[in-house]
Motif scaffolding. Structure first.
Motif, PDB file in Angstrom:
ATOM      1  N   ILE A  10       0.829  -1.203   0.000  1.00 57.94           N
ATOM      2  CA  ILE A  10       0.000   0.000   0.000  1.00 57.94           C
ATOM      3  C   ILE A  10       0.864   1.253   0.000  1.00 57.94           C
ATOM      4  CG2 ILE A  10      -1.707   1.318   1.333  1.00 57.94           C
ATOM      5  CD1 ILE A  10      -2.822  -1.348   2.322  1.00 57.94           C
ATOM      6  N   ILE A  11       0.504   2.218  -0.836  1.00 60.00           N
ATOM      7  CA  ILE A  11       1.165   3.520  -0.863  1.00 60.00           C
ATOM      8  C   ILE A  11       0.199   4.555  -0.300  1.00 60.00           C
ATOM      9  CG2 ILE A  11       2.131   5.346  -2.319  1.00 60.00           C
ATOM     10  CD1 ILE A  11       2.905   3.207  -4.349  1.00 60.00           C
ATOM     11  N   VAL A  12       0.710   5.399   0.585  1.00 60.93           N
ATOM     12  CA  VAL A  12      -0.071   6.512   1.134  1.00 60.93           C
ATOM     13  C   VAL A  12       0.722   7.787   0.928  1.00 60.93           C
ATOM     14  CG1 VAL A  12      -1.177   7.515   3.162  1.00 60.93           C
ATOM     15  CG2 VAL A  12      -1.075   5.018   2.914  1.00 60.93           C
ATOM     16  N   THR A  13       0.142   8.769   0.224  1.00 60.14           N
ATOM     17  CA  THR A  13       0.822  10.055   0.073  1.00 60.14           C
ATOM     18  C   THR A  13       0.310  11.038   1.129  1.00 60.14           C
ATOM     19  OG1 THR A  13      -0.778  10.951  -1.520  1.00 60.14           O
ATOM     20  CG2 THR A  13       1.095   9.702  -2.409  1.00 60.14           C
ATOM     21  N   GLY A  14       1.100  12.063   1.373  1.00 61.61           N
ATOM     22  CA  GLY A  14       0.774  12.988   2.456  1.00 61.61           C
ATOM     23  C   GLY A  14       0.877  12.317   3.806  1.00 61.61           C
ATOM     24  N   ALA A  15       1.790  11.336   3.899  1.00 63.57           N
ATOM     25  CA  ALA A  15       1.876  10.496   5.099  1.00 63.57           C
ATOM     26  C   ALA A  15       2.734  11.097   6.203  1.00 63.57           C
ATOM     27  CB  ALA A  15       2.419   9.114   4.723  1.00 63.57           C
ATOM     28  N   GLY A  16       3.188  12.322   6.017  1.00 65.35           N
ATOM     29  CA  GLY A  16       4.030  12.944   7.035  1.00 65.35           C
ATOM     30  C   GLY A  16       3.261  13.481   8.220  1.00 65.35           C
ATOM     31  N   SER A  17       1.947  13.615   8.092  1.00 63.90           N
ATOM     32  CA  SER A  17       1.149  14.169   9.185  1.00 63.90           C
ATOM     33  C   SER A  17      -0.328  13.899   8.932  1.00 63.90           C
ATOM     34  CB  SER A  17       1.369  15.684   9.311  1.00 63.90           C
ATOM     35  OG  SER A  17       0.915  16.350   8.140  1.00 63.90           O
ATOM     36  N   GLY A  18      -1.149  14.255   9.898  1.00 59.91           N
ATOM     37  CA  GLY A  18      -2.590  14.274   9.740  1.00 59.91           C
ATOM     38  C   GLY A  18      -3.212  12.988   9.241  1.00 59.91           C
ATOM     39  N   ILE A  19      -4.095  13.127   8.268  1.00 59.84           N
ATOM     40  CA  ILE A  19      -4.844  11.979   7.734  1.00 59.84           C
ATOM     41  C   ILE A  19      -3.911  10.943   7.123  1.00 59.84           C
ATOM     42  CG2 ILE A  19      -6.504  11.291   5.959  1.00 59.84           C
ATOM     43  CD1 ILE A  19      -7.812  14.105   6.382  1.00 59.84           C
ATOM     44  N   HIS A  44       9.529  10.368   7.900  1.00 55.50           N
ATOM     45  CA  HIS A  44      10.395   9.413   8.599  1.00 55.50           C
ATOM     46  C   HIS A  44       9.887   9.147  10.024  1.00 55.50           C
ATOM     47  CE1 HIS A  44      13.316   9.349   5.347  1.00 55.50           C
ATOM     48  NE2 HIS A  44      13.215  10.660   5.293  1.00 55.50           N
ATOM     49  N   GLU A  45       9.256  10.145  10.622  1.00 56.67           N
ATOM     50  CA  GLU A  45       8.662   9.942  11.945  1.00 56.67           C
ATOM     51  C   GLU A  45       7.468   8.999  11.848  1.00 56.67           C
ATOM     52  OE1 GLU A  45       7.436  10.111  15.948  1.00 56.67           O
ATOM     53  OE2 GLU A  45       9.374  10.407  14.956  1.00 56.67           O
ATOM     54  N   THR A  46       6.707   9.098  10.770  1.00 50.95           N
ATOM     55  CA  THR A  46       5.591   8.171  10.562  1.00 50.95           C
ATOM     56  C   THR A  46       6.103   6.736  10.488  1.00 50.95           C
ATOM     57  OG1 THR A  46       4.344   9.866   9.347  1.00 50.95           O
ATOM     58  CG2 THR A  46       3.685   7.567   9.015  1.00 50.95           C
ATOM     59  N   VAL A  47       7.163   6.534   9.723  1.00 50.34           N
ATOM     60  CA  VAL A  47       7.743   5.197   9.599  1.00 50.34           C
ATOM     61  C   VAL A  47       8.282   4.715  10.940  1.00 50.34           C
ATOM     62  CG1 VAL A  47       9.628   3.876   8.551  1.00 50.34           C
ATOM     63  CG2 VAL A  47       8.224   5.396   7.140  1.00 50.34           C
ATOM     64  N   ARG A  58       8.178   1.870   4.687  1.00 53.91           N
ATOM     65  CA  ARG A  58       9.336   2.522   4.093  1.00 53.91           C
ATOM     66  C   ARG A  58       8.977   3.962   3.785  1.00 53.91           C
ATOM     67  NH1 ARG A  58       9.045  -2.683   1.941  1.00 53.91           N
ATOM     68  NH2 ARG A  58      10.951  -3.924   2.111  1.00 53.91           N
ATOM     69  N   ALA A  59       9.893   4.865   4.022  1.00 51.60           N
ATOM     70  CA  ALA A  59       9.652   6.274   3.727  1.00 51.60           C
ATOM     71  C   ALA A  59      10.060   6.587   2.292  1.00 51.60           C
ATOM     72  CB  ALA A  59      10.425   7.156   4.696  1.00 51.60           C
ATOM     73  N   PHE A  60       9.272   7.443   1.651  1.00 52.00           N
ATOM     74  CA  PHE A  60       9.610   7.942   0.323  1.00 52.00           C
ATOM     75  C   PHE A  60       9.384   9.443   0.337  1.00 52.00           C
ATOM     76  CE2 PHE A  60       8.993   9.348  -3.955  1.00 52.00           C
ATOM     77  CZ  PHE A  60       9.805   8.549  -4.745  1.00 52.00           C
ATOM     78  N   GLN A  61      10.469  10.195   0.210  1.00 50.59           N
ATOM     79  CA  GLN A  61      10.344  11.645   0.157  1.00 50.59           C
ATOM     80  C   GLN A  61      10.211  12.093  -1.288  1.00 50.59           C
ATOM     81  OE1 GLN A  61      13.292  13.090   3.426  1.00 50.59           O
ATOM     82  NE2 GLN A  61      12.115  14.906   2.763  1.00 50.59           N
ATOM     83  N   GLY A  62       9.075  12.675  -1.604  1.00 44.68           N
ATOM     84  CA  GLY A  62       8.837  13.114  -2.960  1.00 44.68           C
ATOM     85  C   GLY A  62       7.575  13.942  -3.039  1.00 44.68           C
TER      86      GLY A  62
END
Length: 267
Positions: A10-19, A44-47, A58-62
């Motif tokens: 599963i991929i989740v974007t906007g995963a750095g905070s909130g929803i 990275h904090e989410t991970v 896994r974190a993906f910064q983009g």
């Protein structure tokens, strides 16, 4: 403990905070292998939180509005996790509350790039990979602001209306593929995007007025939207397709607003 997503990629974007963060954590807690994507290093904090709870991520910064970045995160999921089962295109920006006649073209372009082109790119690049798995789901974060006027600034509202139309069109374009495409329309939720509103309300002692326009008389929590996302991604929602589901405490049943007359400024 539920294992609805055991072994799912599963991929989740906007995963750095909130929803996005709440959803990534929720998917991982139910057995998924998660690619948590965000342009902020907060991802990275989410991970870290997922791994601390025993999950896999896994974190993906983009940038979710960049085709190169979306294609890259899909490639990472396929190479490291064997494919994609679910893509949650959640990343978005508010664009502020500037009036329609004061907005710049540049503001519109940036809001549309992230909020609408981003979900398009998610569908374009992820859907063929999900088809290869036999079935799966794509969820996009829209907004009650996309249903009718009164819940967001002009570029934001238009972008979210576009997301609703996009999922309807995509569901039809994917006919016979077993890939479902749906949108969630959150109401007022405390996230990084709305934090200034919440912080101001706390500073002036009016936090009790947050969400007062909806029948539940409160704002929502990211986890309440995440639960809707997990449901739509699961087999429990196997016959829900091409829909925009409002999760807003009942706000969109009326959308009461105070209106400003054209050519006049508020006091």
């Amino acid at each position: 403990m539920s294992t609805r997503f055991s072994g799912k990629s599963i991929i989740v974007t906007g995963a750095g905070s909130g929803i996005g963060r709440a959803s990534a954590i929720g998917f991982a807690a139910e057995g998924a292998q998660v690619i948590a994507a965000d342009r902020s290093d907060a991802v990275h904090e989410t991970v870290r939180r997922i791994e601390a709870a025993g999950g896999t991520a896994r974190a993906f910064q983009g940038d979710a509005g960049s085709e190169a970045d979306v294609a890259a995160m899909v490639k990472v999921a396929c190479e490291l996790q064997g494919g994609i089962d679910v893509f949650y295109a959640n990343a978005g920006i508010s664009g502020g509350l500037t009036g329609l006649f004061d907005c710049t073209v540049e503001l519109w372009e940036e809001v549309l790039r992230i909020n609408l082109i981003g979900p398009f790119l998610a569908i374009k690049h992820a859907a063929p990979k999900i088809v290869e798995r036999g079935k799966g789901a794509i969820i996009c974060t829209a907004s009650v602001a996309g249903l009718r006027s009164g819940a967001g600034g002009p570029p934001y509202s238009a972008s979210k209306a576009g997301v609703i139309s996009l999922v309807q069109t995509a569901a039809q374009q994917l006919s016979g593929s077993n890939v479902r495409v749906n949108a969630i329309c959150p109401g007022l939720i405390e996230t990084g995007m709305t934090r200034p509103v919440y912080d101001h309300a706390r500073e002036v002692g009016k936090i009790d007025r947050i969400g007062r326009l909806n029948p539940m008389r409160r704002g929502g929590e990211p986890e309440e939207i995440a639960r809707a996302a997990l449901f739509l991604a699961s087999d429990e929602a196997s016959y829900i397709n091409g829909q925009a589901i409002a999760v807003d405490g009942g706000l969109s049943s009326s959308h009461p607003v105070s209106r400003q007359e054209f050519g006049k400024t508020s006091a």
